[in-house]
Design an enzyme around this catalytic site. Structure first.
Site, short mmCIF file in Angstrom:
data_model
loop_
_atom_site.label_atom_id
_atom_site.label_comp_id
_atom_site.label_asym_id
_atom_site.label_seq_id
_atom_site.Cartn_x
_atom_site.Cartn_y
_atom_site.Cartn_z
N THR A 18 10.96 -24.65 -31.06
CA THR A 18 10.67 -25.81 -31.91
C THR A 18 11.91 -26.60 -32.28
O THR A 18 11.89 -27.84 -32.31
CB THR A 18 9.96 -25.34 -33.19
OG1 THR A 18 8.76 -24.66 -32.83
CG2 THR A 18 9.61 -26.50 -34.10
N THR A 94 11.07 -19.01 -32.68
CA THR A 94 11.07 -17.97 -33.72
C THR A 94 10.21 -16.75 -33.36
O THR A 94 10.48 -15.65 -33.84
CB THR A 94 10.57 -18.55 -35.06
OG1 THR A 94 9.25 -19.10 -34.88
CG2 THR A 94 11.51 -19.60 -35.59
#
Length: 350
Positions: A18, A94
């Site tokens: 991201t 993540t």
């Protein structure tokens, strides 16, 4: 070939995720990382008196697709550039960041420079992104040195939401909030507020005279088996008889407890006698396995199960894959799983 200068130098490695996604203001679509775009969206980077270079995976990978071959690629990049930079920042999705951080902590033997993984919950181009602060601070930590010129944090870490955590102690705990990671069984190596407050007593001590020893080999014939009330013998037996299986991370209850059913202990004992390594870790987010504490744990010990102490699941599985890839004997692997080789468990080094 990079030219060394008196300026602090950091290599930024973008794998995907991201943080590197930039929103196209015209279409609203998310586009992949480009270092020039990054400098445009994070102009603060120009205010660092640092030499910042970048390397990006092409194509970038979603962190759900992360696997040992990519860990080996990261080690190769760091090893090749090791003498030319003071530190390394890896931008990573993540979801599997804690697995990558754990794996790298074992693969980069004698690491004497910071390798800081970071990412974000929102793309760096969005207004409320957490990526900007995470990136800026990770770069600052990667370049930070003591008064004697030695790196302050010569280990693999995750930096996220104002906390610097040992990589192989860290777990993703939140898919929604900015504080996505937590190190439950080991304190933060640094906390970031107005100042970066390091905790030198918690940071690994390194011998600067030893050269970096990169490792590339993994054996992924490992499985995680999570216990639950009512788990069936057929399921446990099927898992323990998977063709080629070499090791199991057994996630037990509380401080290492498991059902006392005769069939369960027998299945485990037969598996360890076949040479399968079974490591016991707790399902709890915090705390450690203490197999001598209760009768159920003692039965596991008698079946040949070994303690994973306070290891995270990410650390336990990557450590097993790492050790299995290095042609060690069953006894050597079992001993190394019970001792700390990169600060991953709260046991003294032997």
């Amino acid at each position: 070939m990079y030219i060394t200068t008196e300026y602090p130098s950091v290599l930024l490695i973008y794998t995907g995720g991201t943080i590197g996604m930039i929103e196209n203001p015209e279409t609203g679509a998310l586009e992949n990382f480009n270092f020039d775009h990054l400098m445009k969206h994070v102009p603060e980077l120009k205010r660092f008196n640092y030499r910042i270079s970048s390397y990006q995976f092409d194509p970038p990978i979603d962190s759900s697709d992360m696997e040992p071959s990519y860990w080996a690629k990261l080690v190769k990049i760091i090893n090749y550039n090791y003498d030319y930079f003071d530190g390394f920042v890896i931008l990573h999705g993540t979801d599997t960041m804690a697995y990558t951080a754990s794996a790298l902590s074992f693969m980069l033997e004698n690491l004497n420079k910071p390798v800081i993984l970071t990412g974000s919950q929102l793309p760096i181009g969005t207004l409320r992104t957490d990526g900007k602060e995470n990136l800026i601070t990770a770069i600052e930590i990667a370049a930070a040195k003591n008064s004697d010129g030695m790196p302050i944090v010569p280990e693999v870490c995750i930096f996220f939401e104002n906390h610097l955590m040992r990589g192989n102690r860290t777990t993703k705990i939140n898919a929604e909030n900015f504080n996505a990671f937590r190190s439950f069984n080991y304190p933060a190596l640094a906390r970031v507020g107005i100042h970066i407050k390091y905790e030198p007593s918690l940071i690994l001590k390194r011998d600067a005279a030893l050269p970096l020893k990169p490792h590339y080999l993994f054996d992924a014939n490992v499985v995680i088996l999570t216990l639950f009330p009512g788990i069936q013998q057929s399921i446990v037996s099927a898992v323990l008889h998977v063709p080629g299986l070499k090791a199991v991370v057994l996630k037990t209850f509380g401080s290492g407890n498991a059902p006392q059913k005769e069939w369960f202990i027998r299945e485990l004992k037969e598996a360890t006698e076949r040479g399968i390594i079974i490591v016991n870790i707790t399902q709890c987010t915090s705390g450690a396995v203490e197999m001598e504490r209760y009768e159920t744990g003692i039965h596991l010990l008698e079946a040949g199960v070994i303690s994973g102490h306070d290891s995270t699941p990410e650390s336990a599985v990557t450590k097993l894959m790492f050790l299995l890839g290095h042609d060690l004997s069953n006894k050597e692997i079992r001993n190394k799983m019970k001792t700390s080789i990169a600060g991953e468990i709260s046991k003294s080094k032997h």
